[in-house]
Write an enzyme that holds these catalytic residues in place. Structure first.
Site, PDB file in Angstrom:
ATOM      1  N   HIS A  58       0.812  -1.130   0.245  1.00 54.17           N
ATOM      2  CA  HIS A  58       0.118  -0.014  -0.061  1.00 54.17           C
ATOM      3  C   HIS A  58       0.825   1.291   0.111  1.00 54.17           C
ATOM      4  O   HIS A  58       0.599   2.258  -0.830  1.00 54.17           O
ATOM      5  CB  HIS A  58      -0.856  -0.191   1.217  1.00 54.17           C
ATOM      6  N   GLU A  59       1.629   1.236   0.955  1.00 53.80           N
ATOM      7  CA  GLU A  59       2.672   2.329   1.068  1.00 53.80           C
ATOM      8  C   GLU A  59       3.622   2.477  -0.182  1.00 53.80           C
ATOM      9  O   GLU A  59       3.758   3.589  -0.509  1.00 53.80           O
ATOM     10  CB  GLU A  59       3.375   2.355   2.281  1.00 53.80           C
ATOM     11  N   HIS A  62       1.824   4.177  -3.240  1.00 54.24           N
ATOM     12  CA  HIS A  62       1.971   5.531  -3.008  1.00 54.24           C
ATOM     13  C   HIS A  62       3.275   6.086  -3.413  1.00 54.24           C
ATOM     14  O   HIS A  62       3.393   7.200  -4.368  1.00 54.24           O
ATOM     15  CB  HIS A  62       1.782   6.173  -1.343  1.00 54.24           C
TER      16      HIS A  62
END
Length: 266
Positions: A58-59, A62
């Site tokens: 997820h990170e 980004h």
């Protein structure tokens, strides 16, 4: 001066992340084969490790999207190594989401990577950076639920089905919560570039408290029930019934009283 070797090391996958993936693989195998004497322990380790892997991805999503959008400082911060210890708020990104899974079985969204937004031009790019994280949870949920909606469960042990169902529940809740248009969450980050400067300035002081607001709201029984009713309806649409998610959570919380139905499978 940044050398080619330096850039390569900035993007080399961290041994910490590889170790977490290895734990997920080994405990997934143990869950599948029934190798562990206590299946709940294997399910706990498998789901927790897989959940942390999804948080790292997820990170990473980004960070990678920000890099291609113009923030070339991302690599030096270590975000592209998938090392959870490199996150700006490791407590919010990893520790708290794992604790909430252990305590309540909910995929609470985590903290963030630090992106230098001033380097990025274009509202669409800013929106895409914010959306990239929860879209990773959506993709993870698709992978977890695929055996169910593809009707490919023949030969899949019951405990592994339960673990996948519970992991899918976590991914769906994380995606939905992250997409809420609340300051501090990715959903607000998607729409923020399209808001007026005045509104953004008025909302900005509340951003650090967005996650706490979500947590407080979910403590309200009526809201909690409606939220999980929506989650259950979505999972049923993907051919995952409540029994599987219930048994998955039951096995995951192995230190509590185990339902005999779940211990013997379907």
């Amino acid at each position: 001066m940044t050398t080619a070797t330096g850039r390569h090391s900035d993007r080399r996958i961290s041994p910490v992340f590889l170790g977490i993936v290895a734990v997920a693989a080994v405990t997934g195998w143990a869950t599948w084969t029934g190798f562990a004497e206590q299946p709940g322990v294997a399910v706990f380790l498998f789901v927790t490790a897989a959940w942390i892997v999804s948080l790292c991805l997820h990170e990473y999503a980004h960070a990678r999207t920000a890099l291609h959008s113009g923030d070339i400082s991302i690599g030096a911060k270590g975000y592209l190594t998938l090392n959870p210890l490199k996150y700006t708020h490791a407590l919010l990104s990893i520790v708290l989401p794992v604790l909430f899974v252990i305590m309540g079985g909910i995929g609470l969204p985590g903290g963030a990577v630090f992106i230098e937004r001033s380097r990025i031009r274009g509202r669409w790019k800013h929106s895409l950076i914010s959306a990239a994280g929860p879209l990773t949870n959506v993709l993870f949920a698709v992978v977890c639920t695929a055996p169910f909606w593809l009707d490919a469960l023949d030969g899949v042990p019951a405990d592994f089905q339960f673990a996948l169902a519970f992991l899918a529940l976590l991914q769906v809740t994380a995606a939905l919560l992250n997409f809420l248009p609340i300051p501090g969450l990715d959903g607000y980050g998607v729409i923020e570039p399209w808001l007026s400067y005045k509104i953004r300035r008025q909302v900005e002081p509340y951003a650090p408290f967005g996650l706490l607001f979500v947590f407080a709201i979910l403590w309200i029984p009526e809201v909690n029930n409606q939220f999980f009713d929506a989650i259950d309806a979505l999972l049923r649409a993907l051919d995952i019934d409540e029994i599987r998610t219930y048994c998955g959570q039951n096995l995951y919380r192995f230190w509590t009283e185990t339902d005999q139905y779940c211990s013997i499978g379907q």
